[in-house]
Scaffold this motif. Structure first.
Motif, mmCIF file in Angstrom:
data_model
loop_
_atom_site.group_PDB
_atom_site.id
_atom_site.type_symbol
_atom_site.label_atom_id
_atom_site.label_comp_id
_atom_site.label_asym_id
_atom_site.label_seq_id
_atom_site.Cartn_x
_atom_site.Cartn_y
_atom_site.Cartn_z
ATOM 1 N N ILE A 180 -39.037 126.361 24.716
ATOM 2 C CA ILE A 180 -37.629 126.630 24.397
ATOM 3 C C ILE A 180 -36.790 126.607 25.676
ATOM 4 N N THR B 103 -47.234 129.223 18.181
ATOM 5 C CA THR B 103 -46.530 130.507 18.271
ATOM 6 C C THR B 103 -47.570 131.568 17.915
ATOM 7 N N ALA C 152 -37.970 125.267 13.661
ATOM 8 C CA ALA C 152 -39.408 125.046 13.492
ATOM 9 C C ALA C 152 -39.971 125.746 12.266
ATOM 10 N N ALA D 239 -44.526 128.668 23.486
ATOM 11 C CA ALA D 239 -43.284 128.488 22.718
ATOM 12 C C ALA D 239 -42.091 128.869 23.587
ATOM 13 N N LEU E 34 -34.767 125.834 18.981
ATOM 14 C CA LEU E 34 -35.681 124.901 18.317
ATOM 15 C C LEU E 34 -35.890 125.304 16.864
ATOM 16 N N SER F 285 -34.501 129.051 13.498
ATOM 17 C CA SER F 285 -34.225 128.558 14.846
ATOM 18 C C SER F 285 -34.831 129.531 15.854
ATOM 19 N N HIS F 286 -35.624 128.962 16.772
ATOM 20 C CA HIS F 286 -36.336 129.774 17.747
ATOM 21 C C HIS F 286 -35.574 129.787 19.066
ATOM 22 N N GLY G 186 -45.680 125.826 14.803
ATOM 23 C CA GLY G 186 -44.408 125.384 14.259
ATOM 24 C C GLY G 186 -44.154 123.926 14.604
ATOM 25 N N ALA H 216 -32.626 122.177 17.281
ATOM 26 C CA ALA H 216 -31.946 122.753 16.115
ATOM 27 C C ALA H 216 -30.476 122.354 16.040
ATOM 28 N N ALA I 255 -41.413 121.710 15.825
ATOM 29 C CA ALA I 255 -40.120 121.952 16.447
ATOM 30 C C ALA I 255 -39.301 120.684 16.631
ATOM 31 N N LEU J 121 -38.149 116.530 23.002
ATOM 32 C CA LEU J 121 -37.269 117.294 22.098
ATOM 33 C C LEU J 121 -35.800 117.003 22.381
#
Ligand code: TXA
Ligand code: MG
Length: 327
Positions: free
Chosen positions: A135, A35, A144, A131, A142, A68-69, A40, A45, A42, A25
């Protein structure tokens, strides 16, 4: 599109696979994560190119703003401005299946593509431990959306994700079946009246009980699931947009693609992708529209963008920008 061919690794979520996926990522890759609502897809972001990869992998014909997570409300406050109502809702429902749409904070790092150019953004702190670990390890919010191809149903298992996205994303972390199987409830807190934008895993009544007031109903509610996020309010430039331009006049700002615009000495010229790469063009679209708009030119001359791949979503957005101003 040839450019989205990737080798997809699928693995049970462990400390090691989460660390490897987080590194992917950070390098701009795409990771399907479990999740508690649905799986999701991802990406970092804060990166326009990484987020463009999400749209390319999903084959979405339009750019919707993405959720955005983040890990918790502290991380969320760096990106969005919390009203007292938003604070109450985060306190009551995070981590969990509630998404808050908030004004972007001055230091907001979430990319313009993830926000579809808007000055607002959607934030959620998911409850699923995988999740959360992802993150935290990625060290970035992230973006997603659900990890399915456009037009298909949201995936609630790693097998569903594989069926839709094998060869189009880098990782699938298997965290078992989704506990809820229904997307998060989305509430916008942009003024004194919180608004329900999407019904979801948390009942409207439960949100209203926490707020001690009724929710207004937003434009998104009741829209067919094939058209998620067809928002009535979306980013539109002040300038008029002239589509399929072949050249740009001296009073115009030029939004070029692959060096196609001829002649003239426009106020400013930005090329979405000098090499004609539609994923790169998508990642630049909102930032360039804003920059050209800020020149104050009354008109933006937009070069023809081919309709294949992400070109469909780019054209959709340009067409709406052009139509808005005529309306
Ligand atoms: O349960 C979920 O929410 C799942 C999981 C993966 O977390 N995620 C999800 O994300 O459904 P996504 O990106 O498909 O949801 C995006 C929706 C858009 O369709 C839009 O309705 C709303 O969130 N949205 C995002 N940003 C917004 C904004 N700035 N203003 C209004 N609505 C926004
Ligand atoms: Mg979806």
């Amino acid at each position: 599109m040839a450019s989205i061919r990737r080798k997809t690794q699928i693995a049970a979520a462990t400390v090691e696979t989460i660390a490897a996926a987080a590194a992917c990522l950070r390098a701009g890759g795409l990771v399907a994560m479990p999740t508690e609502t649905v799986y999701g897809l991802a990406a970092d972001a804060t990166s326009n190119p990484a987020v463009a990869g999400i749209f390319a992998a999903k084959g979405r014909p339009a750019f919707n703003p993405l959720i955005s997570h983040v890990l918790d409300v502290r991380a969320a406050r760096l990106e969005g401005e919390f009203s007292p109502e938003a604070e109450k809702l985060a306190e009551a429902f995070w981590p969990g299946p509630l998404t808050l749409v908030l004004p972007a904070a001055p230091g907001c790092r979430v990319s313009l593509l993830a926000r579809a150019g808007l000055d607002t953004l959607a934030l959620r702190a998911p409850a699923h431990e995988t999740a959360r670990a992802l993150i935290e390890a990625a060290g970035t919010p992230l973006a997603a959306p659900s990890a399915n191809r456009s037009g298909r149903v949201s995936p609630t298992s790693a097998a569903h994700v594989l069926a839709d996205l094998d060869g189009r994303i880098d990782w699938i972390l298997d965290g078992g079946p989704s506990r809820l199987g229904l997307e998060s409830t989305i509430v916008a807190c942009l003024d004194a009246t919180p608004t329900l934008l999407r019904p979801g895993a948390i009942a409207r009544e439960d949100v209203e009980a926490v707020l001690r007031m009724g929710l207004a109903l937003g434009a998104d509610v009741g829209k067919a699931p094939t058209a998620p996020g067809r928002l009535e309010s979306h980013y539109a430039p002040r300038a008029r947009v002239r589509l399929d331009a072949r050249d740009a006049g001296s009073h115009e700002a030029a939004l070029d693609f692959a060096g196609a615009l001829r002649g003239g000495a426009p106020v400013a010229r930005l090329d979405l992708s000098p090499s004609g790469d539609l994923v790169e063009a998508a990642s630049n679209l909102f930032a360039y529209l804003r920059a050209l708009d800020e020149t104050g030119a009354p008109c933006i001359a937009a070069a023809h963008v081919p309709h294949r791949g992400l070109g469909a979503a780019i054209n959709d957005r340009l067409k709406r920008a052009a139509a808005d101003r005529e309306a």
